[in-house]
Design a protein around this motif. Structure first.
Motif, PDB file in Angstrom:
ATOM      1  N   LYS A 188       0.876  -1.011  -0.144  1.00 55.10           N
ATOM      2  CA  LYS A 188       0.017  -0.087  -0.072  1.00 55.10           C
ATOM      3  C   LYS A 188       0.665   1.271   0.006  1.00 55.10           C
ATOM      4  O   LYS A 188       1.706   1.178   0.647  1.00 55.10           O
ATOM      5  CB  LYS A 188      -0.760   0.007   1.294  1.00 55.10           C
ATOM      6  N   ARG A 189       0.570   2.307  -0.791  1.00 59.15           N
ATOM      7  CA  ARG A 189       1.285   3.230  -0.767  1.00 59.15           C
ATOM      8  C   ARG A 189       1.367   4.222   0.683  1.00 59.15           C
ATOM      9  O   ARG A 189       2.305   4.867   0.864  1.00 59.15           O
ATOM     10  CB  ARG A 189       0.749   4.517  -1.904  1.00 59.15           C
ATOM     11  N   SER A 190       0.124   3.976   1.192  1.00 59.84           N
ATOM     12  CA  SER A 190       0.066   4.607   2.660  1.00 59.84           C
ATOM     13  C   SER A 190       0.682   3.656   3.542  1.00 59.84           C
ATOM     14  O   SER A 190       0.954   4.192   4.713  1.00 59.84           O
ATOM     15  CB  SER A 190      -1.471   4.645   3.139  1.00 59.84           C
ATOM     16  N   GLY A 191       1.355   2.509   3.106  1.00 59.26           N
ATOM     17  CA  GLY A 191       2.192   1.583   4.119  1.00 59.26           C
ATOM     18  C   GLY A 191       3.532   2.140   4.389  1.00 59.26           C
ATOM     19  O   GLY A 191       3.963   2.973   3.845  1.00 59.26           O
ATOM     20  N   LYS A 192       4.123   1.409   5.418  1.00 58.96           N
ATOM     21  CA  LYS A 192       5.424   1.760   5.736  1.00 58.96           C
ATOM     22  C   LYS A 192       6.404   0.460   5.543  1.00 58.96           C
ATOM     23  O   LYS A 192       5.889  -0.631   5.739  1.00 58.96           O
ATOM     24  CB  LYS A 192       5.515   2.218   7.084  1.00 58.96           C
ATOM     25  N   PRO A 193       7.732   0.606   5.612  1.00 62.16           N
ATOM     26  CA  PRO A 193       8.603  -0.740   5.372  1.00 62.16           C
ATOM     27  C   PRO A 193       8.386  -1.379   6.683  1.00 62.16           C
ATOM     28  O   PRO A 193       8.664  -2.610   6.650  1.00 62.16           O
ATOM     29  CB  PRO A 193       9.955   0.075   5.483  1.00 62.16           C
ATOM     30  N   LEU A 194       8.111  -0.734   7.828  1.00 58.09           N
ATOM     31  CA  LEU A 194       7.912  -1.545   9.168  1.00 58.09           C
ATOM     32  C   LEU A 194       6.847  -2.614   8.706  1.00 58.09           C
ATOM     33  O   LEU A 194       6.828  -3.536   9.560  1.00 58.09           O
ATOM     34  CB  LEU A 194       7.502  -0.456  10.272  1.00 58.09           C
ATOM     35  N   ASP A 195       5.729  -2.346   8.062  1.00 55.06           N
ATOM     36  CA  ASP A 195       4.653  -3.233   7.822  1.00 55.06           C
ATOM     37  C   ASP A 195       5.245  -4.359   6.951  1.00 55.06           C
ATOM     38  O   ASP A 195       4.495  -5.631   7.182  1.00 55.06           O
ATOM     39  CB  ASP A 195       3.704  -2.649   6.971  1.00 55.06           C
ATOM     40  N   ILE A 196       6.458  -4.403   6.272  1.00 64.08           N
ATOM     41  CA  ILE A 196       6.729  -5.594   5.579  1.00 64.08           C
ATOM     42  C   ILE A 196       7.992  -6.367   5.975  1.00 64.08           C
ATOM     43  O   ILE A 196       8.371  -7.121   5.599  1.00 64.08           O
ATOM     44  CB  ILE A 196       6.888  -5.153   4.255  1.00 64.08           C
ATOM     45  N   LEU A 197       8.481  -5.636   7.334  1.00 59.06           N
ATOM     46  CA  LEU A 197       9.740  -6.339   7.469  1.00 59.06           C
ATOM     47  C   LEU A 197       9.502  -7.776   7.848  1.00 59.06           C
ATOM     48  O   LEU A 197      10.792  -8.439   7.344  1.00 59.06           O
ATOM     49  CB  LEU A 197      10.302  -5.663   8.995  1.00 59.06           C
ATOM     50  N   THR A 198       8.670  -8.308   8.484  1.00 49.43           N
ATOM     51  CA  THR A 198       8.698  -9.800   8.514  1.00 49.43           C
ATOM     52  C   THR A 198       8.678 -10.715   7.347  1.00 49.43           C
ATOM     53  O   THR A 198       9.388 -11.647   7.444  1.00 49.43           O
ATOM     54  CB  THR A 198       7.212 -10.089   9.378  1.00 49.43           C
ATOM     55  N   LYS A 199       7.865  -9.947   6.415  1.00 50.19           N
ATOM     56  CA  LYS A 199       7.909 -10.741   5.065  1.00 50.19           C
ATOM     57  C   LYS A 199       9.359 -10.598   4.360  1.00 50.19           C
ATOM     58  O   LYS A 199       9.731 -11.721   3.973  1.00 50.19           O
ATOM     59  CB  LYS A 199       7.011 -10.221   4.118  1.00 50.19           C
ATOM     60  N   LEU A 200      10.134  -9.423   4.565  1.00 52.83           N
ATOM     61  CA  LEU A 200      11.397  -9.394   3.935  1.00 52.83           C
ATOM     62  C   LEU A 200      12.520 -10.122   4.574  1.00 52.83           C
ATOM     63  O   LEU A 200      13.277 -11.140   3.979  1.00 52.83           O
ATOM     64  CB  LEU A 200      11.869  -8.015   4.197  1.00 52.83           C
ATOM     65  N   VAL A 201      12.515 -10.494   5.901  1.00 56.63           N
ATOM     66  CA  VAL A 201      13.132 -11.401   6.817  1.00 56.63           C
ATOM     67  C   VAL A 201      12.891 -12.848   6.330  1.00 56.63           C
ATOM     68  O   VAL A 201      13.833 -13.507   6.173  1.00 56.63           O
ATOM     69  CB  VAL A 201      12.751 -11.049   8.208  1.00 56.63           C
ATOM     70  N   LYS A 202      11.641 -13.052   6.098  1.00 55.90           N
ATOM     71  CA  LYS A 202      11.286 -14.480   5.604  1.00 55.90           C
ATOM     72  C   LYS A 202      12.053 -14.776   4.394  1.00 55.90           C
ATOM     73  O   LYS A 202      12.297 -15.652   3.878  1.00 55.90           O
ATOM     74  CB  LYS A 202       9.871 -14.730   5.663  1.00 55.90           C
ATOM     75  N   MET A 203      11.876 -13.660   3.283  1.00 52.66           N
ATOM     76  CA  MET A 203      12.192 -13.855   1.997  1.00 52.66           C
ATOM     77  C   MET A 203      13.955 -14.104   1.764  1.00 52.66           C
ATOM     78  O   MET A 203      14.433 -14.745   0.939  1.00 52.66           O
ATOM     79  CB  MET A 203      11.890 -12.658   1.110  1.00 52.66           C
ATOM     80  N   ALA A 204      14.560 -13.401   2.636  1.00 49.62           N
ATOM     81  CA  ALA A 204      15.888 -13.464   2.854  1.00 49.62           C
ATOM     82  C   ALA A 204      16.484 -14.742   3.498  1.00 49.62           C
ATOM     83  O   ALA A 204      17.670 -15.089   3.401  1.00 49.62           O
ATOM     84  CB  ALA A 204      16.584 -12.366   3.606  1.00 49.62           C
ATOM     85  N   GLY A 205      15.596 -15.331   4.238  1.00 51.92           N
ATOM     86  CA  GLY A 205      15.948 -16.669   4.764  1.00 51.92           C
ATOM     87  C   GLY A 205      16.416 -16.212   6.072  1.00 51.92           C
ATOM     88  O   GLY A 205      17.188 -17.032   6.888  1.00 51.92           O
TER      89      GLY A 205
END
Length: 559
Positions: free
Chosen positions: A310-327
């Motif tokens: 979401k444009r109104s979202g923040k990187p904080l909202d997706i940190l968990t997903k990014l950590v999982k994507m990176a392993g």
């Protein structure tokens, strides 16, 4: 299995020759092979066949295509344009016949074309339908082929009716971190499709479905745009209305949007079972971001995925997903950067995790780089502790590695040969390291010879290359090797070409002998028929004259 072909009774277009081909596939449920071909049939001197995937081409539908039967033996640059329809007949009620039609220019690399999702397997095998009456499936193909008087002239004519579409996928983005770091993809290394400009884009999606095993309803295509900072990114998804248009109309759209060519990104979402699923709805409040991961300890860079945020979202909202994507381990701290440009110098900006994507001016196609947060006092262990320092190193290294081809261009190599030399440097960077000559002009000479050899190879085919050309190439390669040029890779390729040439010429010779034998058999049968006819005539004459003339060796005397 029964096959039959008949010329169409009416041919309203004099530019086309047409035929209806009927194919009865018996014991359909016992077919074990993944794909199944019909017998070959001819239309206007061309050889065709129908190809089916009884259990679907990576889809739960019967997949059906028209295939060029003799593509391996056609001359370099061949193409043929055809309009065709394929039908599966309901043998109980013709009202339920399933028929699809399309048109395509067939060529090397696109020898078949048709429909991946032709008929759901559940309907094909439904007891109440007549598609498999007595376990026999009846397929009909109506094929109309463009009349060709001179294939070279016709190929040029039809090429003007075609365009190339290049499709990049997530798999292609795995190029990142090997010999490719900036932006997302090298379009010289993605799948390309040669299609008719007049073709509706929805038909093109069927070809993509066949090529990648992804049904049309699970595909979302994005146009690419070249930005003012010279980066090249996915710009926006095609609308439903645009997908109903012809390919040439999309080409115009891409030009108006400052596109270099009709390049597309194929967005595919996978379910929990890792099977393709329809993409989620995208609103104006959503943006598609791509993510790259940097490992400072290993000095490695790789693509890890993309997210619709979401444009109104923040990187904080997706940190968990990014950590999982990176392993990474749960709770790992990470730092994020936006990749902005790399020419004339690298520009990356740190992203504040608490600031909205909109405030950070992120938009569709932007690239976010991330890494583990550097430990305080531990940066000495890494040559390039953060994303920016590593990309600056890569940028400088690439500038140095491209200096040789630039110098060579100034030293008189043609533009075409410079491009070939660039390819050689990327794949065989040490090609001239062992050349012991002080004058750079000599190395230029050797690379001129080497690029000429590559160019000569590319101008030939396995069937057209002559013994004279092979001998010339052999001498060129040997002379380069004697001067210290590293050409073992070219020597290996030469040996393969020699073997392919011998095999291809052998096939042609065998075909010629088979044709000669067929002609001889026909001629022999004709002579036998003539002999029988003469014998019959002699018997009739003998009956007619009886013994009136006596011995045929005597002088004839009517008195």
């Amino acid at each position: 299995m029964k096959n039959s072909a008949s010329a169409a009774a009416a041919q309203p277009d004099n530019d086309f020759l047409s035929t209806r081909f009927k194919w009865t596939i018996e014991s359909f449920s016992k077919l074990k092979s993944e794909k199944h071909y019909s017998d070959v049939f001819s239309v206007g001197g061309y050889r065709w066949r129908v190809l089916i995937f009884p259990n679907g081409n990576n889809v739960d539908h019967l997949s059906v295509y028209l295939d060029v039967a003799d593509s391996a033996f056609l001359p370099y640059g061949w193409s043929r344009y055809a309009k065709f329809s394929i039908a599966v007949i309901d043998q109980l009620d013709s009202n339920f016949n399933v028929r699809e039609d399309t048109e395509h220019e067939f060529n090397k690399g696109e020898e078949d074309w048709g429909f991946t999702s032709f008929l759901p397997l559940s309907e094909l095998h439904a007891p109440g339908r007549g598609y498999l009456l007595n376990d026999a499936c009846l397929v009909e193909a109506d094929v109309a082929v463009h009349r060709v008087l001179d294939w070279r002239h016709d190929s040029k004519r039809e090429s003007s009716l075609c365009t190339t579409i290049k499709v990049a996928r997530d798999e292609d983005l795995n190029q990142i971190g090997k010999d490719f770091y900036f932006d997302l993809v090298d379009f010289d290394k993605v799948r390309s499709f040669l299609v008719q400009k007049k073709m509706p884009f929805r038909n093109f999606k069927e070809e993509v479905a066949k090529a990648f095993g992804i049904s049309a309803q699970c595909q979302r295509f994005w146009l690419w745009a070249k930005r003012q900072n010279n980066t090249y990114r996915p710009h926006r998804p095609l609308t439903h209305e645009e997908e109903m248009q012809a390919v040439e109309q999309l080409q115009e759209v891409s030009k108006n949007a400052n596109f270099a060519e009709l390049n597309l990104f194929l967005e595919v979402e996978l379910g929990q079972d890792l099977r393709p699923m329809p993409p989620p709805r995208k609103s104006k409040g959503d943006i598609l971001l791509f993510f790259k991961l940097y490992d400072p300890l290993e000095e490695e860079f790789r693509y890890v995925g993309r997210l619709l945020v979401k444009r109104s979202g923040k990187p904080l909202d997706i940190l968990t997903k990014l950590v999982k994507m990176a392993g990474f381990s749960s709770g790992e701290e990470i730092e994020l950067y936006e990749e902005i440009r790399f020419e004339p110098h690298v520009m990356c900006e740190h992203l504040d995790k608490r600031t909205t994507f909109c405030t950070s001016l992120l938009e569709d196609g932007d690239i976010v780089l991330f890494q583990k947060s550097p430990l305080v006092g531990n940066t000495e262990k890494c040559r390039y502790p953060d994303v920016t320092s590593f990309l600056e190193y890569v940028h400088n290294r690439q500038m140095c590695s491209t200096k040789s081809p630039t110098q060579l261009e100034e030293n008189s190599l043609s533009a075409a040969h410079v491009k070939i030399v660039d390819e050689i440097f990327r794949k065989h960077g040490d090609v001239v390291e062992k050349v012991q000559v002080p004058d750079p002009a000599f190395k230029t000479f050797f690379l001129e010879r080497l690029s000429s050899a590559v160019e000569l190879f590319r101008s030939q085919t396995a069937t057209s290359i002559t013994a004279e050309v092979l001998e010339k190439l052999k001498n060129m390669i040997q002379s380069l090797a004697l001067q210290g040029v590293k050409v073992d890779w070219l020597e290996s390729f030469y040996e393969k070409v020699v073997a392919s040439n011998k095999y291809a010429l052998g096939l042609i010779h065998m075909k010629q002998l088979e044709e000669q034998i067929s002609t001889a058999v026909i001629l022999l049968q004709d002579l036998k028929d003539q002999l029988v006819e003469v014998k019959d005539q002699l018997d009739e004459v003998e009956k007619e004259i009886g013994n009136q003339t006596g011995d045929s060796a005597k002088i004839l005397d009517p008195l």
